[in-house]
Write a protein that holds these residues in place. Structure first.
Motif, PDB file in Angstrom:
ATOM      1  N   LEU A  83       0.845  -1.181   0.000  1.00  0.00           N
ATOM      2  CA  LEU A  83       0.000   0.000   0.000  1.00  0.00           C
ATOM      3  C   LEU A  83       0.888   1.242   0.000  1.00  0.00           C
ATOM      4  O   LEU A  83       1.895   1.287   0.712  1.00  0.00           O
ATOM      5  N   PRO A  89      -6.908  -0.098   0.891  1.00  0.00           N
ATOM      6  CA  PRO A  89      -6.722  -1.407   0.247  1.00  0.00           C
ATOM      7  C   PRO A  89      -7.611  -1.603  -0.975  1.00  0.00           C
ATOM      8  O   PRO A  89      -7.166  -2.148  -1.987  1.00  0.00           O
ATOM      9  N   ALA A  92      -5.936  -0.012  -3.896  1.00  0.00           N
ATOM     10  CA  ALA A  92      -4.670  -0.639  -4.288  1.00  0.00           C
ATOM     11  C   ALA A  92      -4.855  -1.975  -4.992  1.00  0.00           C
ATOM     12  O   ALA A  92      -4.076  -2.322  -5.876  1.00  0.00           O
TER      13      ALA A  92
END
Length: 188
Positions: A83, A89, A92
């Motif tokens: 990350l 998250p 990403a």
């Protein structure tokens, strides 16, 4: 992650000494007060966290093989990446899947998050399941060299037995895939 539950085991940080700050990790030594009042040292690796994806295409898991310097050899793994500071998250995971494999997913579902080695590191990995994949061109980083393949569940277990696939996130993904094939919902 779970709420803090047992205050009787808390260690109180008295001081922190920064040892190393790198691009991916930083290392510090903390002096802590133990529950019994004594002091001790704790070496801590700080990491911004990572995402990993169990991407299934035509009943085959998408994996990448790349050289891993700490192991001195290549390793077969699921697509993953760190990350960026402040990055979520869910933002990403799509980037990492596209960069490493060229695939895009119509949907991503968080299976579970886990700490890689909480005895000395705070790295957390968020494992996602990718659904309805579309092939495309990979967009590798300048210093990234890898091969993308698709393998069956049986081939994945064979690679685990052979030691070609030996990192925790990938083995956990293979186990999650097996549970999914059996109708279970891993992480729930």
């Amino acid at each position: 992650m779970a709420e803090h539950t047992n205050k009787q085991l808390d260690e109180i940080t008295l001081s922190t000494e920064s040892i190393y700050k790198g691009k991916i990790i930083s290392v510090q030594v903390d002096t802590v007060k133990l529950p019994n009042g004594d002091e001790s040292k704790r070496e801590v690796v700080r990491h911004s966290g990572a995402v990993a994806v169990l991407a299934i295409h035509n009943d085959r898991m998408i994996v990448v093989e790349q050289f891993r310097q700490p192991l001195g050899r290549t390793q077969v793994e699921i697509p993953a990446g760190k990350l960026d500071p402040g990055e979520k998250p869910e933002d990403a995971i799509n980037r990492e899947l596209k960069e490493e494999t060229g695939y895009t997913a119509k949907s991503m579902k968080l299976l579970f998050s886990f700490y890689t080695s909480p005895g000395f590191a705070d790295e957390i990995i968020h494992l996602y399941l990718a659904d309805e994949l579309t092939a495309g061109d990979a967009e590798l980083d300048e210093d990234e060299f890898l091969e993308v393949t698709e393998i069956t569940l049986e081939e994945a277990f064979a690679q685990i037995r052979e030691g070609r696939m030996s990192d925790a996130k990938t083995i956990m993904a293979v186990q999650a895939w097996q549970l999914l094939k059996l109708g279970a919902q891993p992480g729930q």
